[in-house]
Motif scaffolding. Structure first.
Motif, short mmCIF file in Angstrom:
data_model
loop_
_atom_site.label_atom_id
_atom_site.label_comp_id
_atom_site.label_asym_id
_atom_site.label_seq_id
_atom_site.Cartn_x
_atom_site.Cartn_y
_atom_site.Cartn_z
N TYR A 1 0.85 -1.18 0.00
CA TYR A 1 0.00 0.00 0.00
C TYR A 1 0.89 1.24 0.00
O TYR A 1 2.01 1.23 0.52
CB TYR A 1 -0.88 0.05 1.26
CG TYR A 1 -2.08 -0.86 1.26
CD1 TYR A 1 -1.94 -2.21 1.61
CD2 TYR A 1 -3.34 -0.39 0.91
CE1 TYR A 1 -3.06 -3.04 1.61
CE2 TYR A 1 -4.45 -1.21 0.93
CZ TYR A 1 -4.30 -2.55 1.28
OH TYR A 1 -5.39 -3.37 1.28
N GLY B 1 -5.42 8.41 3.10
CA GLY B 1 -5.48 7.03 3.54
C GLY B 1 -4.54 6.18 2.71
O GLY B 1 -3.73 6.69 1.94
N ALA C 1 -11.10 1.22 7.56
CA ALA C 1 -11.10 0.60 6.24
C ALA C 1 -12.33 -0.29 6.12
O ALA C 1 -12.83 -0.80 7.13
CB ALA C 1 -9.84 -0.23 6.03
N SER C 2 -12.81 -0.46 4.90
CA SER C 2 -13.89 -1.40 4.68
C SER C 2 -13.54 -2.29 3.50
O SER C 2 -12.69 -1.94 2.67
CB SER C 2 -15.23 -0.68 4.44
OG SER C 2 -15.25 -0.01 3.20
N SER C 3 -14.17 -3.44 3.46
CA SER C 3 -14.01 -4.33 2.31
C SER C 3 -15.34 -5.00 2.03
O SER C 3 -16.22 -5.07 2.89
CB SER C 3 -12.90 -5.37 2.53
OG SER C 3 -13.30 -6.37 3.43
N LEU D 1 -8.89 -4.01 1.06
CA LEU D 1 -9.30 -2.99 2.01
C LEU D 1 -9.26 -1.62 1.34
O LEU D 1 -8.30 -1.28 0.64
CB LEU D 1 -8.37 -2.98 3.22
CG LEU D 1 -8.74 -3.88 4.39
CD1 LEU D 1 -8.74 -5.33 3.98
CD2 LEU D 1 -7.80 -3.63 5.57
N HIS D 2 -10.30 -0.83 1.57
CA HIS D 2 -10.35 0.55 1.12
C HIS D 2 -10.29 1.42 2.37
O HIS D 2 -11.13 1.29 3.26
CB HIS D 2 -11.64 0.82 0.35
CG HIS D 2 -11.76 0.01 -0.90
ND1 HIS D 2 -11.44 0.52 -2.14
CD2 HIS D 2 -12.15 -1.27 -1.10
CE1 HIS D 2 -11.65 -0.42 -3.06
NE2 HIS D 2 -12.08 -1.52 -2.45
N PHE D 3 -9.30 2.30 2.41
CA PHE D 3 -9.06 3.10 3.60
C PHE D 3 -9.65 4.49 3.48
O PHE D 3 -9.66 5.10 2.40
CB PHE D 3 -7.56 3.23 3.86
CG PHE D 3 -6.93 2.02 4.47
CD1 PHE D 3 -6.51 0.96 3.68
CD2 PHE D 3 -6.76 1.93 5.84
CE1 PHE D 3 -5.94 -0.18 4.24
CE2 PHE D 3 -6.18 0.82 6.42
CZ PHE D 3 -5.77 -0.24 5.62
#
Lengths: 113, 116
Positions: free
Chosen positions: A36, A43, B93-95, B105-107
């Motif tokens: 990442y 983020g 984060a969500s997925s 994961l999206h932060f």
């Protein structure tokens, strides 16, 4: 337990030079590996991921990473760095502890003009 | 489409006060995570929600920390009696379904908490 080590806290490279960021991991069975990138005040954005198959994976923004089981490594590379690549980079491993990702301490990349 | 939204983006509080941090995940994502990023440190896992299952609280550092997720969507992380060592960036984060390999994961952009 799964864990990740990023040995380099800071790296500085000149614009146009090649880049390699190191990542070493430990895992119980099948590693799922991720890189990442985090730009200032932002983020984390996924660059690339590895689950299985070809050990050289391509990601966004011209990045690639190679999974080497014998060395427990998943190093991130880019042939020619751009000033906009200055950011913090995190390696992560998942798969051992359910659905949780374990992150390394990060490597901060600075790019000299 | 809309990403993961966190509020506030910055919070300054006095030692001993309680704070609430909010996370609004991507619509339709069933998995939600909270991580803490301290200065010069990596991301420390705090808590994980998946659908209607009991949350994985194994990363919460003390009983001053708690989190809830109402209606399977918005989550609130609460820190009671804040201490200076709680100063950090709190990332949510969500997925889509919490399956690590196939559901990235999206932060969010995080909440920077400063305890004075």
């Amino acid at each position: 337990a799964q864990s990740v080590t990023q040995p380099d806290i800071h790296i500085t490279v000149s614009e146009g030079a090649s880049l390699e960021l190191r990542c070493n991991y430990s895992y119980g069975a099948t590693p799922y590996l991720f890189w990442y990138v985090q730009s200032p005040g932002q983020g984390l954005q996924l660059l690339l991921k590895y689950f299985s198959g070809d050990t050289l994976v391509q990601g966004i923004k011209g990045f690639e990473a190679e999974f080497k089981r014998s060395q427990s490594s998943f190093n991130l590379r880019k042939p020619s760095v751009h000033w906009s690549d200055a950011a913090e980079y995190f390696c992560a491993v998942g798969g051992d502890a359910g659905n949780m990702l374990t992150f390394g301490g990060g490597t901060r990349l600075m790019v000299k003009p | 489409g809309a990403g993961v939204s966190q509020s506030p983006s910055n919070k300054v509080t006095e030692k001993g006060k309680d704070v609430e941090l909010r996370c609004d995940p991507i619509s339709g994502h069933t998995a939600l995570y909270w991580y803490r990023q301290s200065l010069g440190q990596g991301l420390e896992f705090l808590i994980y929600f998946q659908g209607n299952s009991a949350p994985d609280k194994s990363g919460l550092p003390s009983d001053r920390f708690s989190a809830e997720r109402t209606g399977g969507s918005v989550s609130t992380l609460t820190i009671q009696r804040t201490q200076q060592e709680d100063s950090a960036v709190y990332l949510c984060a969500s997925s889509l379904d919490g399956q690590v390999p196939n559901s990235p994961l999206h932060f969010g952009n995080g909440t920077r908490l400063t305890v004075t």
